[in-house]
Enzyme design. Structure first.
Site, PDB file in Angstrom:
ATOM      1  N   GLU A 138       0.577 -16.673  -5.891  1.00  0.00           N
ATOM      2  CA  GLU A 138       1.735 -17.496  -6.231  1.00  0.00           C
ATOM      3  C   GLU A 138       2.917 -17.064  -5.366  1.00  0.00           C
ATOM      4  O   GLU A 138       3.027 -15.892  -4.997  1.00  0.00           O
ATOM      5  CB  GLU A 138       2.043 -17.228  -7.716  1.00  0.00           C
ATOM      6  CG  GLU A 138       3.059 -18.044  -8.369  1.00  0.00           C
ATOM      7  CD  GLU A 138       3.168 -17.726  -9.880  1.00  0.00           C
ATOM      8  OE1 GLU A 138       4.023 -18.365 -10.506  1.00  0.00           O
ATOM      9  OE2 GLU A 138       2.439 -16.862 -10.403  1.00  0.00           O
ATOM     10  N   GLY A 192       6.179  -9.933   3.303  1.00  0.00           N
ATOM     11  CA  GLY A 192       6.069  -9.043   4.460  1.00  0.00           C
ATOM     12  C   GLY A 192       4.643  -8.655   4.766  1.00  0.00           C
ATOM     13  O   GLY A 192       3.695  -9.136   4.152  1.00  0.00           O
ATOM     14  N   PRO A 235       5.704   4.319  -1.524  1.00  0.00           N
ATOM     15  CA  PRO A 235       4.708   5.330  -1.897  1.00  0.00           C
ATOM     16  C   PRO A 235       3.365   5.008  -1.231  1.00  0.00           C
ATOM     17  O   PRO A 235       3.107   3.855  -0.858  1.00  0.00           O
ATOM     18  CB  PRO A 235       4.589   5.184  -3.419  1.00  0.00           C
ATOM     19  CG  PRO A 235       5.772   4.385  -3.845  1.00  0.00           C
ATOM     20  CD  PRO A 235       6.198   3.571  -2.672  1.00  0.00           C
ATOM     21  N   GLU A 239       5.021 -13.352   9.215  1.00  0.00           N
ATOM     22  CA  GLU A 239       4.525 -13.039   7.869  1.00  0.00           C
ATOM     23  C   GLU A 239       5.078 -14.020   6.835  1.00  0.00           C
ATOM     24  O   GLU A 239       4.351 -14.459   5.944  1.00  0.00           O
ATOM     25  CB  GLU A 239       4.884 -11.597   7.483  1.00  0.00           C
ATOM     26  CG  GLU A 239       4.059 -10.547   8.199  1.00  0.00           C
ATOM     27  CD  GLU A 239       2.618 -10.472   7.730  1.00  0.00           C
ATOM     28  OE1 GLU A 239       2.285 -10.967   6.630  1.00  0.00           O
ATOM     29  OE2 GLU A 239       1.804  -9.893   8.469  1.00  0.00           O
TER      30      GLU A 239
END
Length: 164
Positions: A122, A50, A87, A66
């Protein structure tokens, strides 16, 4: 993380202060129901696929873009999973961001899996019962994608009504 022109201009005005930022997540499952994750170059941690939409870009289109930019895969959103708030993130340069991510379950319709950007170390499919360490909100997105409950998730606490 590369910075968009929009955010670069905003940062010139507000510096490192926390920015509330829309985001998208594409939860991509293969035909074995393994979930695709990418390992970030910034911190070496695993994340769902994302990023941030461009100004005016439809969120589903941003999820597709994305996914292509990060993984080389072409995906099609098939369901809105939910909306999640992560957060506050503080990047190495001190910039703070609070992401609110609209999350889509996506089907693979083309492309070839590979690291397709300079943000990732990765990309890899994981069995859903053997996931690496993830942010709790990222793990929740995967759980909700796999759930029998097809309604869109949003965080709610009935006590919030008492504080109005």
């Amino acid at each position: 993380m590369p910075i968009s022109e929009y955010l670069r201009n905003l940062r010139q005005k507000i510096g490192n202060q926390c920015v509330m930022m829309p985001a998208v997540s594409a939860i991509i499952l293969d035909d074995r129901r393994r979930v695709l994750l990418h390992r970030s170059r910034d911190d070496g941690r695993w994340y769902v696929i994302g990023g941030a939409p461009e100004p005016g870009e439809p969120l589903a289109k941003a999820a597709v873009r994305e996914a292509r930019e990060e993984t080389g895969l072409i995906v099609r959103p098939n369901r809105l999973v939910g909306v999640y708030v992560d957060p506050i993130v503080t990047y190495g340069n001190g910039d703070q961001v609070l992401y609110s991510a609209t999350t889509f379950a996506c089907d693979i319709v083309g492309g070839t899996l590979h690291v397709a950007d300079d943000e990732s170390l990765e990309v890899k499919f994981f069995e859903t019962d053997h996931l690496p360490d993830l942010l709790p909100t990222h793990r929740l997105r995967i759980e909700h994608t796999l759930s029998e409950n097809q309604s869109g998730y949003f965080e709610w606490n009935e006590a919030w009504l008492k504080n109005l």
